[in-house]
Design a protein around this motif. Structure first.
Motif, PDB file in Angstrom:
ATOM      1  N   THR A   1       9.002   4.651   1.754  1.00  0.00           N
ATOM      2  CA  THR A   1       8.992   5.786   2.662  1.00  0.00           C
ATOM      3  C   THR A   1       9.771   6.955   2.073  1.00  0.00           C
ATOM      4  OG1 THR A   1       9.021   4.158   4.437  1.00  0.00           O
ATOM      5  CG2 THR A   1       9.376   6.446   5.082  1.00  0.00           C
TER       6      THR A   1
ATOM      7  N   THR B   1       0.833  -1.197   0.000  1.00  0.00           N
ATOM      8  CA  THR B   1       0.000   0.000   0.000  1.00  0.00           C
ATOM      9  C   THR B   1       0.872   1.252   0.000  1.00  0.00           C
ATOM     10  OG1 THR B   1      -1.395  -1.339   1.436  1.00  0.00           O
ATOM     11  CG2 THR B   1      -2.107   0.912   1.054  1.00  0.00           C
ATOM     12  N   SER B   2       1.912   1.215   0.811  1.00  0.00           N
ATOM     13  CA  SER B   2       2.809   2.376   0.888  1.00  0.00           C
ATOM     14  C   SER B   2       3.404   2.671  -0.480  1.00  0.00           C
ATOM     15  CB  SER B   2       3.938   2.117   1.884  1.00  0.00           C
ATOM     16  OG  SER B   2       3.413   1.701   3.123  1.00  0.00           O
TER      17      SER B   2
HETATM   18  P1  GDP Z   1       1.018  -3.817   3.006  1.00  0.00           P
HETATM   19  O1  GDP Z   1       0.326  -4.606   4.039  1.00  0.00           O
HETATM   20  O2  GDP Z   1       1.912  -4.681   2.166  1.00  0.00           O
HETATM   21  O3  GDP Z   1       0.156  -2.956   2.195  1.00  0.00           O
HETATM   22  O4  GDP Z   1       2.035  -2.856   3.813  1.00  0.00           O
HETATM   23  P2  GDP Z   1       1.864  -1.364   4.130  1.00  0.00           P
HETATM   24  O5  GDP Z   1       2.067  -0.517   2.960  1.00  0.00           O
HETATM   25  O6  GDP Z   1       0.634  -1.164   4.941  1.00  0.00           O
HETATM   26  O7  GDP Z   1       3.109  -1.164   5.103  1.00  0.00           O
HETATM   27  C1  GDP Z   1       3.230  -1.768   6.316  1.00  0.00           C
HETATM   28  C2  GDP Z   1       4.141  -0.942   7.226  1.00  0.00           C
HETATM   29  O8  GDP Z   1       5.419  -0.865   6.673  1.00  0.00           O
HETATM   30  C3  GDP Z   1       3.660   0.470   7.387  1.00  0.00           C
HETATM   31  O9  GDP Z   1       3.748   0.837   8.721  1.00  0.00           O
HETATM   32  C4  GDP Z   1       4.544   1.271   6.532  1.00  0.00           C
HETATM   33  O10 GDP Z   1       4.769   2.584   7.061  1.00  0.00           O
HETATM   34  C5  GDP Z   1       5.825   0.492   6.565  1.00  0.00           C
HETATM   35  N1  GDP Z   1       6.627   0.678   5.375  1.00  0.00           N
HETATM   36  C6  GDP Z   1       6.234   0.466   4.144  1.00  0.00           C
HETATM   37  N2  GDP Z   1       7.209   0.679   3.255  1.00  0.00           N
HETATM   38  C7  GDP Z   1       8.267   1.092   3.973  1.00  0.00           C
HETATM   39  C8  GDP Z   1       9.591   1.464   3.616  1.00  0.00           C
HETATM   40  O11 GDP Z   1      10.014   1.505   2.475  1.00  0.00           O
HETATM   41  N3  GDP Z   1      10.419   1.794   4.641  1.00  0.00           N
HETATM   42  C9  GDP Z   1       9.994   1.778   5.932  1.00  0.00           C
HETATM   43  N4  GDP Z   1      10.842   2.117   6.868  1.00  0.00           N
HETATM   44  N5  GDP Z   1       8.771   1.429   6.289  1.00  0.00           N
HETATM   45  C10 GDP Z   1       7.897   1.075   5.311  1.00  0.00           C
END
Ligand code: GDP
Length: 848
Positions: free
Chosen positions: A494, A363-364
């Protein structure tokens, strides 16, 4: 007439015996008792006497004939026969009425009238006898003449036919048309059935059958050869030639007028299957007549029985109509096969789906790309969730499906929509390859979609991108730099680091794939998602894949259709059209279609409605079929039919070691057999989840869990999609079961076993059940549900099934030996003494 007694004659003519005896005596005959015999000769003598008697009185009254006026009124009318073989034939009838007027007080005439009224009944009867006799004689004579004429005509026609065949072979139809008709002028020979074949051939050549006036062709039954739309004539049965044409015929009626009745040849549309009743209606026939025709073809059918297209075509052509095969899917197939090859294809944007383990940053990443890439000016930067969006990069456009996850991807694929061109597999560099990562790989591989790996969270300190490479290598996702074909990009959702490189990689991959689509023409695409909103109604996100979708188009989406009333892009902006790879939110469908449904723009609403209806019917049929049959069985059916020889398995286990042991054992199972095979479409450690079910459903696989269970959602999904779930905790049991399944895939072999026998003791007809055979069960048991054979003198003469099985007044399912029962055999009339044998088919065990 043979000799009769006086009494019998008196009864026949309706006169008292005494009176008749008196008359016999007066006529000078010998008979003097009521049981005395009277010969035909005597009867004639008696008749003559009576007539003379009557004549005398008649002459007495004829002295003043001039005072009597006789009026004859004649009326001519038409009578139209409404039934029977001559239906539709009009016959002129002439009614002559005779009326005698007398002047009042004319005694002589009165006397005559009295006598006329009182004319002895016996006389009339006897006269009748005489006329009948004469008539019979004439008829016999005529019949003989006819037979002679038929034979002559047949010979003549055979000769004619031979000659014509040679002469007319090369000539154009039009030229020959009048010749045979002319030649036949003036002939009016009757036709025998044997001649009909020759007759048919001739007609086909000449195009005409009879001459213009007064030269009717009569059938064996004496009726003129008219087309009878409501009946099936024997003649038709004999037709082999399908090229019939209209022909004018002359009906022989008393007045010899023409009955210009052309044959009505229907174009009968025949779908893949049709009921007897429906087919009869399409030919304007009675179902009963059609059933008779079917019987003649050796097909026993009931009115509601479904017959296949081939049988129906044969039948229709036998009867003389044109059979036109139609498939319910024809329209759909036509639409789907719409040729747009002449339209110029231009390169289109790749459509990308992001997959990966939970929390790895799908999602991020999607959000980062969306916010960073969408021009800030657009719609104030506020984006709407419509299930997809597209972004412009320096090198080209990319469309992202923003429902991350396997379920969406697989459910689309299950519906046959391979909307995705490229999968971005997100793997957190700090976490490495996880179960859902592997699932994602399996899904992508199963769909044949290339994978680009986004090694995420590269900003994190504990990030180990190389570990990800190694781990994925174990699952056949190998980086290019290691000689594989997968692009690996290190990114951070991020910080945005590497995102540009990821987009570049996507564009590069797309270029390799040479993605192209026509931009012109009616649009095609897939439903990404559909929502029902109280205010707006149904909103359907459509990914246009070919052509251009325009406002006002009539859109068919799965089982739904409607006119595109409005379209919006991902920024909520109303747009007028959308080309290939562009996602749009469409308003206008009456109900929500399913994600993955295909979208087709059609030219008219009628087509849309028809196809939507057909699809709905099909879904219903499939659902009904599904209720009757578990998926597993249908899988085996397919296998038995030779369509699938692979048993697809999705395997989940509690620990890696066991998983591998089972995999090996399963692989060995089928190794010795070349008829069947086991294919592991997916495997992993851990519980069975919803994505496992989707993968299994999409791959037609059974799910096997070793010491693991499916969670509630997975169970619900399995039930909904008809996926077979199997749990084991002993390896050899698991192997055994799969072995059994494989054995089940081997071609089934059956053995027959007779389970009962009944002897027909009497046969009667019940208006409700048709023929019923009162029978005694002599051996075993008679079961209504099992197939039967009818044996006559120990020879099998019919094989079929039972229509009814009754004891006294009750319907029963089975009747045991030594009991009497009423048996109705479906579509077959048995005879007293026949034996009805009930049997069952027992499957013979097969081994690997
Ligand atoms: P999904 O379940 O695969 O959609 O994952 P999300 O996008 O919800 O991310 C899960 C967590 O990982 C969140 O708290 C994000 O802030 C964190 N996150 C995602 N990508 C990154 C990244 O590139 N770096 C860091 N440090 N945190 C990340």
């Amino acid at each position: 007439m043979a000799e009769v007694t006086v009494k019998q004659l008196a009864d026949v003519v309706g006169t008292p015996v005494e009176r008749l005896l008196e008359q016999i005596k007066e006529a000078g005959l010998k008979a003097d008792k009521s049981d005395a015999l009277i010969s035909d000769q005597d009867k004639l003598q008696l008749l003559d006497y009576l007539r003379n008697q009557h004549g005398k009185s008649s002459v007495a009254g004829s002295t003043d004939k001039s005072r009597k006026i006789t009026l004859k009124s004649k009326s001519v009318g038409e009578l139209r026969a409404s039934g029977g073989p001559s239906r539709g034939r009009t016959v002129s009838i002439e009614v002559r009425k005779k009326r005698i007027l007398t002047k009042p007080g004319d005694e002589a005439v009165k006397q005559e009238e009295t006598e006329q009224a009182g004319k002895p009944k016996e006389l009339e009867e006897l006269e009748q006898l005489r006329t009948d006799q004469a008539k019979r004689e004439t008829e016999r004579q005529q019949e003989q003449d006819k037979i002679r004429a038929r034979t002559e005509q047949r010979e003549q026609e055979q000769k004619d036919d031979e000659a014509r065949k040679v002469a007319a072979k090369e000539k154009a139809e039009k030229k020959v048309e009048d010749k045979p008709a002319g030649k036949k002028a003036g002939t009016s020979k009757p036709v025998t059935p044997d001649m009909l074949q020759a007759e048919e051939t001739r007609r086909d050549k000449s195009g005409k059958k009879t001459t213009k006036h007064g030269t009717p062709h009569k059938t064996l039954y004496g009726r003129s050869e008219l087309h009878v739309s409501g009946g099936v004539s024997d003649k038709r049965k004999k037709k082999k030639n399908k090229h019939r044409r209209a022909r004018s015929v002359v009906a022989e009626t008393e007045h010899g007028f023409l009955v210009p009745v052309d044959p009505i040849i229907h174009d009968v549309n025949i779908p893949e299957t049709i009921t007897v009743d429906d087919l009869a209606k399409r030919m304007s026939l009675k179902a009963g007549d059609l059933i008779k025709e079917l019987m003649k073809m050796g097909v026993m059918a009931t009115i509601n029985q479904v017959i296949d297209q081939d049988t129906a075509i044969l039948l229709v052509e036998e009867i003389g109509h044109n059979a036109i095969t139609i498939s319910e899917d024809d329209r759909e197939k036509e639409l789907l096969a719409r040729d747009d090859s002449d339209l110029e294809s231009v390169s289109r944007a790749p459509v990308v789906t992001i997959m990966g383990h939970v929390d790895h940053g799908k999602t991020s990443l999607l959000d980062y790309i969306r916010t960073s890439k969408i021009a800030s000016g657009e719609a104030g930067g506020i984006t709407q969730h419509i299930g997809a969006y597209h972004v412009e990069t320096d090198k080209g456009m990319v469309t992202f499906l923003d429902t991350p996850g396997h379920a969406a991807f697989t459910s689309m694929r299950e519906r046959g929509a391979n909307a995705t061109d490229i999968v971005i597999l997100v793997v957190a560099a700090d976490d490495g390859v996880m179960p859902q990562t592997i699932e994602a790989v399996q899904h992508s591989k199963a769909a044949g979609v290339p994978i680009i790996v986004a090694v995420n969270k590269i900003d994190k300190e504990d990030a180990e991108p190389d570990r990800v490479k190694t781990e994925l290598g174990n699952h056949e996702v190998i980086p290019e730099e290691w000689g594989g074909e997968n692009i690996f990009v290190n990114v951070s959702a991020t910080t945005g680091e590497g995102v540009e490189a990821l987009l570049d990689a996507i564009i590069l991959q797309a270029e390799l794939m040479e993605l192209k689509a026509p931009i012109d023409g009616l649009a095609r695409g897939a439903v990404l998602e559909a929502t029902l909103d109280k205010g707006r109604g149904v909103t359907t996100t459509v990914l246009v894949q070919k052509g251009t979708l325009k406002k006002g188009d009539i859109m068919l989406a799965g089982e739904e259709f409607g006119r595109v009333r409005a379209m919006f892009d991902e920024h909520g902006q109303a747009i007028e059209s959308a080309g290939p790879s562009i996602p749009v939110a469409v308003i206008g469908l009456s109900s929500t279609p399913n994600a993955g449904d295909d979208v087709l723009v059609v030219e008219d609403e009628r087509t849309a409605r028809e196809v939507a209806d057909t699809r709905r019917h099909k879904t219903r049929d499939l659902r009904l079929a599904g209720q009757q049959q578990a998926k597993m069985e249908s899988l085996f059916d397919q296998m038995a039919a030779g369509e699938v020889k692979k048993l697809n398995v999705l395997l989940k286990a509690d620990v890696q070691g066991t998983l591998e042991a089972i995999r090996d054992a399963l692989a060995k199972l089928a190794a010795d057999n070349d008829e069947v095979d086991v294919a592991i479409v997916g495997s992993g450690v851990g519980g069975i989840n919803e994505t496992d079910i989707s993968l299994a459903a999409a791959s037609n696989a059974i799910v096997i869990g070793f010491n693991v269970r499916a969670d509630a959602t997975a169970r619900a999904a399995a039930a909904e999609r008809g996926v077979d779930l199997n749990y084991y905790s002993i390896i050899y049991e698991l192997i055994d079961e799969v072995k059994k399944a494989l054995v089940g895939m081997l071609k089934a072999e059956y053995r027959e076993q007779i389970i009962g026998m009944a002897k027909v003791q009497e046969v009667f007809r019940s208006p409700q059940f048709g023929q019923v055979a009162g029978s005694l069960v002599t051996e075993g048991v008679i079961r209504k549900s099992q197939p039967i054979r009818v044996l006559r003198e120990d020879i099998v003469i019919y094989e079929g099934e039972l229509e009814s099985l009754r004891r006294f007044k009750d319907d029963v399912n089975e009747v045991k030996s030594g009991t009497e029962c009423g048996i109705g055999v479906k579509n077959y009339d048995v005879q007293v003494g026949d034996q009805i044998e009930v049997f069952e088919r027992v499957e013979v065990e097969r081994t690997l």
